[in-house]
Write a protein that holds these residues in place. Structure first.
Motif, mmCIF file in Angstrom:
data_model
loop_
_atom_site.group_PDB
_atom_site.id
_atom_site.type_symbol
_atom_site.label_atom_id
_atom_site.label_comp_id
_atom_site.label_asym_id
_atom_site.label_seq_id
_atom_site.Cartn_x
_atom_site.Cartn_y
_atom_site.Cartn_z
ATOM 1 N N UNK A 71 0.341 -1.342 0.130
ATOM 2 C CA UNK A 71 -0.025 0.082 0.461
ATOM 3 C C UNK A 71 0.551 1.210 -0.102
ATOM 4 N N UNK A 72 0.509 2.075 -0.891
ATOM 5 C CA UNK A 72 1.539 3.266 -1.456
ATOM 6 C C UNK A 72 0.660 4.548 -1.176
ATOM 7 N N UNK A 73 0.745 4.988 0.141
ATOM 8 C CA UNK A 73 -0.073 6.200 0.344
ATOM 9 C C UNK A 73 0.844 7.075 1.236
ATOM 10 N N UNK A 74 1.530 7.601 0.320
ATOM 11 C CA UNK A 74 2.623 8.521 0.409
ATOM 12 C C UNK A 74 3.418 8.651 1.554
ATOM 13 N N UNK A 75 3.865 7.771 1.853
ATOM 14 C CA UNK A 75 4.772 7.248 3.846
ATOM 15 C C UNK A 75 6.016 6.612 3.854
ATOM 16 N N UNK A 76 6.398 6.239 2.801
ATOM 17 C CA UNK A 76 7.806 5.567 2.571
ATOM 18 C C UNK A 76 8.966 5.301 1.321
ATOM 19 N N UNK A 77 9.638 4.256 1.494
ATOM 20 C CA UNK A 77 10.626 4.175 0.298
ATOM 21 C C UNK A 77 9.481 3.040 -0.227
ATOM 22 N N UNK A 78 8.855 2.947 -1.555
ATOM 23 C CA UNK A 78 8.658 1.726 -1.620
ATOM 24 C C UNK A 78 9.950 0.574 -2.784
ATOM 25 N N UNK A 79 10.656 1.727 -3.540
ATOM 26 C CA UNK A 79 11.226 0.823 -4.790
ATOM 27 C C UNK A 79 12.497 0.096 -3.504
ATOM 28 N N UNK A 80 13.130 0.271 -2.304
ATOM 29 C CA UNK A 80 13.402 -0.222 -1.709
ATOM 30 C C UNK A 80 13.361 -1.805 -0.982
ATOM 31 N N UNK A 81 12.216 -1.167 -0.556
ATOM 32 C CA UNK A 81 10.984 -2.484 -0.260
ATOM 33 C C UNK A 81 10.588 -3.562 -1.518
ATOM 34 N N UNK A 82 10.469 -3.251 -2.293
ATOM 35 C CA UNK A 82 10.379 -3.423 -3.507
ATOM 36 C C UNK A 82 11.036 -4.665 -4.151
ATOM 37 N N UNK A 83 12.181 -4.021 -4.574
ATOM 38 C CA UNK A 83 13.670 -4.314 -4.877
ATOM 39 C C UNK A 83 14.111 -5.859 -3.629
ATOM 40 N N UNK A 84 14.215 -5.105 -2.525
ATOM 41 C CA UNK A 84 14.057 -6.330 -1.147
ATOM 42 C C UNK A 84 13.588 -7.566 -1.347
ATOM 43 N N UNK A 85 12.193 -7.756 -1.488
ATOM 44 C CA UNK A 85 11.586 -8.724 -2.060
ATOM 45 C C UNK A 85 11.816 -9.404 -3.504
ATOM 46 N N UNK A 86 12.124 -8.501 -4.254
ATOM 47 C CA UNK A 86 12.329 -9.802 -5.751
ATOM 48 C C UNK A 86 13.536 -10.167 -5.193
#
Length: 201
Positions: A5-20
């Motif tokens: 959930x991207x509600x404008x409060x976090x670094x989503x890209x680094x999280x997605x990279x880690x999940x990948x």
């Protein structure tokens, strides 16, 4: 697929990279229907509790998250995301959270520098599957000024010491919280995300 959930409060890209890296497919969304159709949900976040709750409400996601939690869908809250799972925050006032877990959020206490930024150790509590491959006193990366207190001790999976004991990993059934950033915590963080993935399966 895991909905982030991207509600404008976090670094989503680094999280997605880690999940990948640990082969957990994910997608970023604020669409309530996509959240409902996902296999699991991650609520990340940095910033102010009040602003985050208002954003979730405005996006129509507060009720969806509560419903999916009640349906047994795995939910992972990271940093502020974990704090939002609780009943009340006393950050610059008193604000109602999602109420998925018992407890409150308050400013870090003790004679320590706030915010708590940097690497700190995890003390393991019990033999929870979330701790598979995690040695006691492993280091993870924290960035926060507020922490959970008055919580249910039975939910405590891992803690850190900073001005006192701070819940670092909690779990109650399908709801998991991590106060630190697993996506910034190197191999330990990746292992923890992998363990979450095993629980999702």
């Amino acid at each position: 697929m895991i909905a982030i959930i991207d509600y404008g409060a976090g670094n989503i890209k680094s999280l997605q990279f880690a999940l990948d890296k640990v082969r957990l497919p994910s997608f970023v969304t604020v669409d309530p229907n996509e959240v409902k159709n996902s296999k699991a949900v991650i609520l990340p976040g940095v910033g102010a509790f009040k602003d985050a709750m208002e954003a979730l409400r405005n996006l129509g996601l507060e009720s969806v998250i509560k419903q999916e939690a009640a349906n047994g869908k795995p939910l992972l809250g990271i940093c502020l995301g974990m704090q939002l799972f609780y009943e009340t925050s006393f950050e610059d006032g008193q604000w109602e959270g999602l109420g998925l877990l018992e407890g409150n959020v308050a400013r870090i206490r003790g004679d320590v520098k706030v915010p708590h930024i940097g690497w700190n150790t995890l003390s393991n509590h019990g033999n929870n599957p979330l701790l598979t491959g995690i040695k006691p006193e492993s280091f993870v990366y924290f960035v926060h000024s507020y922490a959970v207190e008055d919580f249910n001790e039975e939910t405590l999976v891992g803690s850190t010491n900073y001005g006192g004991t701070i819940p670092a990993i909690v779990q109650e059934k399908n709801i998991i919280g991590m106060q630190f950033h697993p996506e910034k915590s190197g191999e330990i963080g990746l292992q923890l995300l992998k363990n979450v993935g095993e629980l999702i399966k």
